[in-house]
Design a protein around this motif. Structure first.
Motif, short mmCIF file in Angstrom:
data_model
loop_
_atom_site.label_atom_id
_atom_site.label_comp_id
_atom_site.label_asym_id
_atom_site.label_seq_id
_atom_site.Cartn_x
_atom_site.Cartn_y
_atom_site.Cartn_z
N TYR A 1 3.09 4.23 -1.26
CA TYR A 1 3.41 4.98 -2.48
C TYR A 1 4.66 5.83 -2.28
O TYR A 1 5.36 6.13 -3.24
N ASN B 1 4.78 16.62 -3.31
CA ASN B 1 3.52 17.11 -2.77
C ASN B 1 3.24 16.57 -1.37
O ASN B 1 2.23 16.92 -0.76
N LEU B 2 4.11 15.71 -0.90
CA LEU B 2 3.92 15.09 0.42
C LEU B 2 4.95 15.69 1.37
O LEU B 2 6.05 15.19 1.51
N SER C 1 0.81 -1.21 0.00
CA SER C 1 0.00 0.00 0.00
C SER C 1 0.85 1.27 0.00
O SER C 1 0.32 2.37 -0.09
N ASP D 1 0.16 14.03 5.72
CA ASP D 1 0.19 13.24 4.50
C ASP D 1 0.68 11.81 4.74
O ASP D 1 0.62 10.97 3.84
N SER E 1 3.49 6.80 3.28
CA SER E 1 2.22 7.32 2.80
C SER E 1 1.62 6.40 1.75
O SER E 1 2.35 5.84 0.92
N SER E 2 0.29 6.28 1.80
CA SER E 2 -0.42 5.50 0.78
C SER E 2 -1.08 6.41 -0.24
O SER E 2 -1.84 5.95 -1.09
N LYS E 3 -0.78 7.72 -0.18
CA LYS E 3 -1.33 8.68 -1.13
C LYS E 3 -0.58 8.58 -2.45
O LYS E 3 0.65 8.72 -2.48
N ASN E 4 -1.32 8.40 -3.53
CA ASN E 4 -0.72 8.29 -4.86
C ASN E 4 -0.47 9.69 -5.40
O ASN E 4 -1.23 10.19 -6.23
N MET E 5 0.57 10.32 -4.90
CA MET E 5 0.93 11.68 -5.29
C MET E 5 2.43 11.78 -5.45
O MET E 5 3.18 10.98 -4.89
#
Length: 127
Positions: free
Chosen positions: A32, A107-108, A30, A113, A99-103
């Motif tokens: 990113y 941006n993190l 999970s 985040d 982080s699991s944010k797809n960015m």
């Protein structure tokens, strides 16, 4: 859920180097991006660096740019922070984050985040 365990902190003289490691376990698929924050006594948590988990994109905070290098070894689910030319103002507890944010990693940069945090490892730089 992702578990993170840091290692490699310690006491070092100014100008020297230190390498931190962070091993991830659990739901690593999970992830990113991973990175590092730090917090000095009486100060807010400061963004240090991030790296994408599937690519090679990196991003650094201004205070460490050119001195610190973040890297990863996906086979070992481990991220590293190579710290060179250390200064007394680098003294802090360093936290590994995921982080699991797809960015894009750039941006993190906020603590919010990153859902997963390690317990932290102390880095002390003497003058």
């Amino acid at each position: 859920q992702v578990q993170l365990v840091e290692s490699g902190g310690g006491l070092v003289q100014a100008g020297n180097s230190l390498r931190l490691s962070c091993a991830a376990s659990g739901r690593t698929l999970s992830i990113y991006a991973m990175g590092w924050f730090r917090q000095a006594p009486g100060k807010e948590r400061e963004f240090v660096a991030t790296i994408s988990w599937r690519g090679s994109t990196t991003y650094y905070g201004d205070s460490v740019k050119g001195r610190f290098t973040i890297s990863r070894d996906n086979a070992k689910n481990t991220v590293y922070l190579q710290m060179n030319s250390l200064k007394p103002e680098d003294t802090a507890v360093y936290y590994c984050v995921a982080s699991s944010k797809n960015m894009p990693p750039g941006n993190l940069r906020s603590p919010v985040d990153f859902a997963s945090w390690g317990q932290g490892t102390q880095v002390t730089v003497s003058s």
